[in-house]
Design an enzyme around this catalytic site. Structure first.
Site, PDB file in Angstrom:
ATOM      1  N   CYS A 234       0.812  -1.201   0.000  1.00 17.02           N
ATOM      2  CA  CYS A 234       0.000   0.000   0.000  1.00 17.02           C
ATOM      3  C   CYS A 234       0.849   1.256   0.000  1.00 17.02           C
ATOM      4  O   CYS A 234       2.073   1.206   0.015  1.00 17.02           O
ATOM      5  CB  CYS A 234      -0.903   0.007   1.235  1.00 17.02           C
ATOM      6  SG  CYS A 234       0.009  -0.023   2.768  1.00 17.02           S
TER       7      CYS A 234
ATOM      8  N   SER B 294      12.719 -12.064  -3.544  1.00 18.97           N
ATOM      9  CA  SER B 294      13.891 -11.715  -4.335  1.00 18.97           C
ATOM     10  C   SER B 294      15.146 -11.754  -3.462  1.00 18.97           C
ATOM     11  O   SER B 294      15.068 -11.638  -2.241  1.00 18.97           O
ATOM     12  CB  SER B 294      13.702 -10.317  -4.939  1.00 18.97           C
ATOM     13  OG  SER B 294      14.796  -9.943  -5.739  1.00 18.97           O
ATOM     14  N   GLY B 295      16.302 -11.888  -4.107  1.00 20.94           N
ATOM     15  CA  GLY B 295      17.549 -12.136  -3.381  1.00 20.94           C
ATOM     16  C   GLY B 295      18.377 -10.921  -3.027  1.00 20.94           C
ATOM     17  O   GLY B 295      19.551 -11.062  -2.672  1.00 20.94           O
TER      18      GLY B 295
ATOM     19  N   VAL C   8      -6.126  -7.939  -0.492  1.00 20.53           N
ATOM     20  CA  VAL C   8      -5.932  -9.344  -0.826  1.00 20.53           C
ATOM     21  C   VAL C   8      -6.422 -10.290   0.268  1.00 20.53           C
ATOM     22  O   VAL C   8      -6.531 -11.490   0.034  1.00 20.53           O
ATOM     23  CB  VAL C   8      -4.440  -9.636  -1.118  1.00 20.53           C
ATOM     24  CG1 VAL C   8      -4.002  -8.941  -2.370  1.00 20.53           C
ATOM     25  CG2 VAL C   8      -3.566  -9.257   0.054  1.00 20.53           C
ATOM     26  N   VAL C   9      -6.681  -9.802   1.459  1.00 24.32           N
ATOM     27  CA  VAL C   9      -7.157 -10.672   2.534  1.00 24.32           C
ATOM     28  C   VAL C   9      -7.885  -9.824   3.566  1.00 24.32           C
ATOM     29  O   VAL C   9      -7.510  -8.686   3.822  1.00 24.32           O
ATOM     30  CB  VAL C   9      -5.990 -11.439   3.195  1.00 24.32           C
ATOM     31  CG1 VAL C   9      -5.064 -10.516   3.926  1.00 24.32           C
ATOM     32  CG2 VAL C   9      -6.505 -12.530   4.136  1.00 24.32           C
TER      33      VAL C   9
ATOM     34  N   ASP D 122      -2.199  -8.219  10.279  1.00 24.17           N
ATOM     35  CA  ASP D 122      -1.070  -7.751  11.083  1.00 24.17           C
ATOM     36  C   ASP D 122      -1.199  -6.269  11.387  1.00 24.17           C
ATOM     37  O   ASP D 122      -0.538  -5.758  12.294  1.00 24.17           O
ATOM     38  CB  ASP D 122       0.270  -8.076  10.404  1.00 24.17           C
ATOM     39  CG  ASP D 122       0.426  -7.480   9.024  1.00 24.17           C
ATOM     40  OD1 ASP D 122      -0.585  -7.061   8.427  1.00 24.17           O
ATOM     41  OD2 ASP D 122       1.558  -7.452   8.505  1.00 24.17           O
TER      42      ASP D 122
ATOM     43  N   ASN E  34       2.409   0.546   6.132  1.00 29.32           N
ATOM     44  CA  ASN E  34       2.819  -0.147   4.906  1.00 29.32           C
ATOM     45  C   ASN E  34       3.865  -1.179   5.291  1.00 29.32           C
ATOM     46  O   ASN E  34       4.897  -0.820   5.870  1.00 29.32           O
ATOM     47  CB  ASN E  34       3.405   0.872   3.914  1.00 29.32           C
ATOM     48  CG  ASN E  34       4.025   0.201   2.691  1.00 29.32           C
ATOM     49  OD1 ASN E  34       3.634  -0.895   2.302  1.00 29.32           O
ATOM     50  ND2 ASN E  34       4.991   0.856   2.090  1.00 29.32           N
ATOM     51  N   GLY E  35       3.612  -2.449   5.004  1.00 30.57           N
ATOM     52  CA  GLY E  35       4.618  -3.460   5.303  1.00 30.57           C
ATOM     53  C   GLY E  35       4.039  -4.805   5.658  1.00 30.57           C
ATOM     54  O   GLY E  35       2.858  -5.076   5.444  1.00 30.57           O
ATOM     55  N   GLU E  36       4.886  -5.650   6.199  1.00 30.87           N
ATOM     56  CA  GLU E  36       4.478  -6.940   6.739  1.00 30.87           C
ATOM     57  C   GLU E  36       5.275  -7.213   8.000  1.00 30.87           C
ATOM     58  O   GLU E  36       6.456  -6.881   8.070  1.00 30.87           O
ATOM     59  CB  GLU E  36       4.754  -8.102   5.762  1.00 30.87           C
ATOM     60  CG  GLU E  36       3.852  -8.135   4.562  1.00 30.87           C
ATOM     61  CD  GLU E  36       4.530  -7.544   3.345  1.00 30.87           C
ATOM     62  OE1 GLU E  36       3.810  -7.091   2.445  1.00 30.87           O
ATOM     63  OE2 GLU E  36       5.770  -7.528   3.304  1.00 30.87           O
TER      64      GLU E  36
END
Length: 608
Positions: A7, A378-379, A55-56, A104, A79-81
Site C-alpha cells: 500500500c 527476491s535475493g 488481498v485478505v 497484522d 505499509n509493510g508486513e
C-alpha cells in the site's frame, strides 16, 4: 493468516485541515501502490491517508485503522508486513488485548497501545507507519531497521507531512518541487544513490532506516532505535554455519506466508536459487507448485561477452535450478525498444533518476510477473551482508579511500560555475567519512578486519539503499509486493559480528553462505561464481540511448545542459573504455541512459 499491506501511506499535521480534494489528490498520486481500497482519517488538523491492494480480510484490515481506548483515540496508517505477527498476537493476548481480525495491521496497532514508542523493538518485519494519538496530539512515526519500506517527509513551519513516495508529498500544494545546488550535487555526484535521509528535493527528507520519531507541539524529534553493533564472535565455524543456515531458512519460511499467489525471482545465481529452493520445498510439502520468474533480453545470447564480473550467462543455471526443483518457470523477455521506452516511466516510479535500464528492466519484469502472482521473493541484500561484491575482494578497490562503487571523478561532468558552488570533492568526501565515523566497530581489530566492517556499513547505508529503492518503486508501480528475506535484521546483526575469514570460506565470495546451504542446491549452482543482475548486451541498446543523448546535446535549451558540460557528454558518447558510473552494473550504456533520465526528470517538473 495475516493481511498483506501492499500500500501507500501519507499524512499531514498542519494548522489548517487538509481540504478533501487535496487528500484525494495525494491518494491518487499513491494509487499504484494500492488501487483497491482507499481510506482517509481526519481529526482536528490531522489527516491520515491510505491506499491498499486488498488481498485478505478486506473489511477488518481497512486503514486508517482506528481504536478508541478510554478517552483517547489512536489512528494508524501502515505499509509493510510483520513476520512475527502470530508471536506478537499471542504475547498481546496474554496481556489482555483482543482482536477482531487476522490482519497484522491490528496486531501492530495493539503493539503500539501496549509498548508505545518501544513497540519497534518487538517487530520483525518490513514497515513504515504512523500512529496519531488524538488526546495527546502526538504523531509517532517509524521505519524498519534496514529501510525496506520507504518513508519521506517534510517538516517546515511547524507542520509535518509524510508519504510513502515523493510524489505523494508533491501532490500537496504546500510542498513545491524545488531543487537547489545540493539537489544537483546529489544527482551528479552521488546518484543514483542518495545521501542517507536526503530526499533530493529542497525541503524533503527521508526517515532513515532504524529510526523512529515523534511530532508534537510543532516539533519533530527523531531517535535511532537500531543499528548493527559489533560484538566478539564466540561461535566456531561449524556453529556459525549452522546458525546462518537456520537464520536464512527461517527468514525465507516466514516470508512465504501469504493468502495470495506467491512466486520467486530466479536468476540462476546463489541468492535467488537459495530462496527458490526453500520456497519450492515448502510448496511441495503443501502439494502446490512454485512459480519462478526470470528476465531475459532479446538477442542477449547472441551478444553476450564474458567479463570478470559476468563470466557466464544465467540461462544454463536457471534451467539447472528449475530442472532440479520441478517448478513452473516463466521466462519474461524484454525487447530493446521496450527497455529504452521504459527509462522515463522508471523515473516516474522512483520520482528521481535511477539505475537507468537496471531500473527500467525491473519495472517491465514486475509488470509481467504481476499477471501471475501478487507477491514475489527476491535475493537482494545478500551481497552486502555476506560480502559478495567485487569490492569486498579486490584489494585495490577494497583499499580505495572512498566509495568503492564510484571510482570515477564525476566533477568532470559539471559546468565550472556549478562545480565551484558545490566543492564536489568535499561533498562526496564528507559523506564517505561520516559513514565511517558513525560505524560501530570493536577496537583492536586488525586493519583488514576493520576495513571489512567499514565496507559492510558503507554497503548497508548506501549501495543497498539504492537497490531497495529500486526494488520497492519498480515493483509497487505495478502493485507487486517484492519481499527480501536476506534483509532480515537478525541475519544482519549476526553476520556483522562474523569475522571476514569465516565469510571468505574457501576464498570464495559468500563462501560462508554457500557452505551453510550446501544441502539445498546442486553443486554447480552452489559454487557458481557471482554474477550481477542481468542486463542487456545488445548493441542496439547502446545505439538507441546514444542517439537520444545526441538529440539532448543538440538542443541548447535542454535542462541537462544547464549544469552538465556538453563536451563531457559528447566525450562519453565517444568513450570506448570508461570507468563504470555506479559499480559494475552501470557502464557506458547505463551512464548514457542515466543522463537521459536526469534530463527527463528536469523537463518533467519544469525546474528550469
Amino acid at each position: 493468516m495475516w493481511g498483506e499491506n501492499m500500500c501507500g501511506i501519507a499524512g499531514t499535521v498542519s494548522y489548517e485541515p487538509l481540504h478533501e480534494d487535496i487528500s484525494q489528490r495525494i491518494q491518487l498520486a499513491l494509487n499504484r501502490r494500492g488501487p483497491d481500497q482507499n481510506g482517509i482519517y481526519t481529526s482536528q488538523n490531522v489527516t491520515l491517508i491510505h491506499t491498499r491492494l486488498s488481498v485478505v480480510d478486506p473489511e477488518n484490515g481497512r486503514q486508517p485503522m482506528v481504536f478508541a481506548q478510554g478517552e483517547n483515540e489512536y489512528a494508524l496508517v501502515y505499509n509493510g508486513e510483520l513476520y512475527n505477527t502470530e508471536d506478537l498476537r499471542r504475547e498481546l493476548l496474554q496481556k489482555g488485548h483482543s482482536f477482531r481480525s487476522h490482519s497484522d495491521t491490528e496486531v501492530l496497532l495493539h503493539a503500539y497501545l501496549e509498548w508505545k514508542e518501544d513497540c519497534v523493538h518487538h517487530l520483525n518485519g518490513i514497515f513504515a507507519f504512523a500512529v496519531w494519538e488524538k488526546r495527546n496530539r502526538k504523531l509517532f512515526i517509524a521505519r524498519d531497521r534496514l529501510g525496506v519500506k520507504p518513508f519521506f517527509y517534510s517538516a517546515m513551519g511547524g507542520e509535518f507531512h509524510f508519504a510513502s513516495e515523493i510524489k505523494g508529498l508533491l501532490a500537496n500544494p504546500k510542498i513545491k518541487a524545488r531543487i537547489d545546488i545540493n539537489s544537483i550535487a546529489e544527482i551528479i555526484l552521488i546518484g543514483p544513490g542518495r545521501t542517507p535521509c536526503c530526499g533530493v528535493f529542497d525541503g524533503i527528507d527521508e526517515l532513515a532506516p532504524g529510526f523512529c520519531g515523534v511530532f508534537e507541539s510543532e516539533n519533530l524529534k527523531l531517535h535511532q532505535y537500531w543499528k548493527p553493533e559489533d560484538k566478539p564472535h564466540t561461535d566456531n565455524f561449524s556453529q556459525t554455519v549452522e546458525k546462518v543456515c537456520g537464520l536464512v531458512t527461517d527468514s525465507i519460511a516466514r516470508q512465504l506466508v501469504s493468502d495470495v499467489p506467491l512466486g520467486t525471482f530466479l536468476s540462476g545465481g546463489l541468492d535467488s536459487s537459495i530462496i527458490s529452493a526453500v520456497a519450492n520445498d515448502s510448496f511441495r510439502k503443501q502439494g502446490t507448485e512454485l512459480h519462478t520468474f526470470s528476465v531475459y533480453y532479446k538477442d542477449n545470447a547472441r551478444f553476450f561477452k564474458q567479463t570478470k564480473f559476468q563470466p557466464d550467462s544465467d540461462d544454463i543455471f536457471i534451467d539447472k535450478m528449475n530442472k532440479f526443483m520441478g517448478a513452473k518457470h516463466h521466462r519474461i523477455e524484454i525487447d530493446t525498444t521496450d527497455l529504452v521506452n521504459a527509462l522515463e516511466p522508471a523515473v516516474d516510479a522512483r520520482d528521481l533518476p535511477g539505475m537507468a535500464d537496471i531500473d527500467a528492466s525491473l519495472l517491465l519484469f514486475c509488470k509481467e510477473v504481476k499477471n501471475h502472482v501478487t507477491v514475489a521473493l527476491s535475493g537482494e541484500c545478500a551481497d552486502e551482508i555476506f560480502g559478495g561484491y567485487p569490492w569486498y575482494r579486490d584489494e585495490e578497490i577494497l583499499m580505495h579511500d572512498g566509495f568503492p562503487w564510484m571510482k570515477n571523478s564525476r566533477e568532470y561532468f559539471l559546468r565550472p560555475e556549478i562545480s565551484e558552488q558545490i566543492n564536489a570533492t568535499n561533498y562526496v568526501r564528507q559523506r564517505y567519512e561520516n559513514t565511517l565515523r558513525n560505524s560501530q566497530i570493536l577496537p583492536n581489530l586488525t586493519p583488514h578486519e576493520r576495513r571489512m566492517k567499514e565496507m559492510v556499513n558503507l554497503n548497508l547505508q548506501w549501495f543497498m539503499q539504492t537497490l531497495l529503492d529500486r526494488k520497492d518503486r519498480m515493483s509497487m508501480y505495478s502493485g507487486l509486493e517484492v519481499r527480501v528475506p536476506f534483509c532480515d535484521y537478525r541475519i544482519v546483526e549476526y553476520l556483522y559480528t562474523v569475522p571476514w575469514e569465516m565469510k571468505d570460506y574457501k576464498g570464495r565470495e559468500k563462501g560462508l553462505l554457500r557452505e551453510a546451504v550446501r544441502k539445498l542446491l546442486p553443486d554447480d549452482v552452489l559454487w557458481r561464481k557471482k554474477s550481477p543482475y542481468p542486463k542487456t548486451h545488445n548493441p542496439a541498446y547502446l545505439a538507441a540511448v546514444s542517439e537520444k543523448l545526441r538529440e539532448v546535446t543538440a538542443n541548447p535549451n535542454a535542462p541537462l545542459l544547464q549544469f552538465v558540460r556538453k563536451d563531457a557528454l559528447e566525450n562519453l558518447l565517444r568513450d570506448t573504455n570508461p570507468v563504470p558510473w555506479y559499480g559494475q552494473l552501470m557502464t557506458t550504456p547505463q551512464t548514457i541512459a542515466y543522463f537521459l533520465q536526469v534530463n527527463y526528470w528536469l523537463t518533467k517538473q519544469k525546474y528550469f
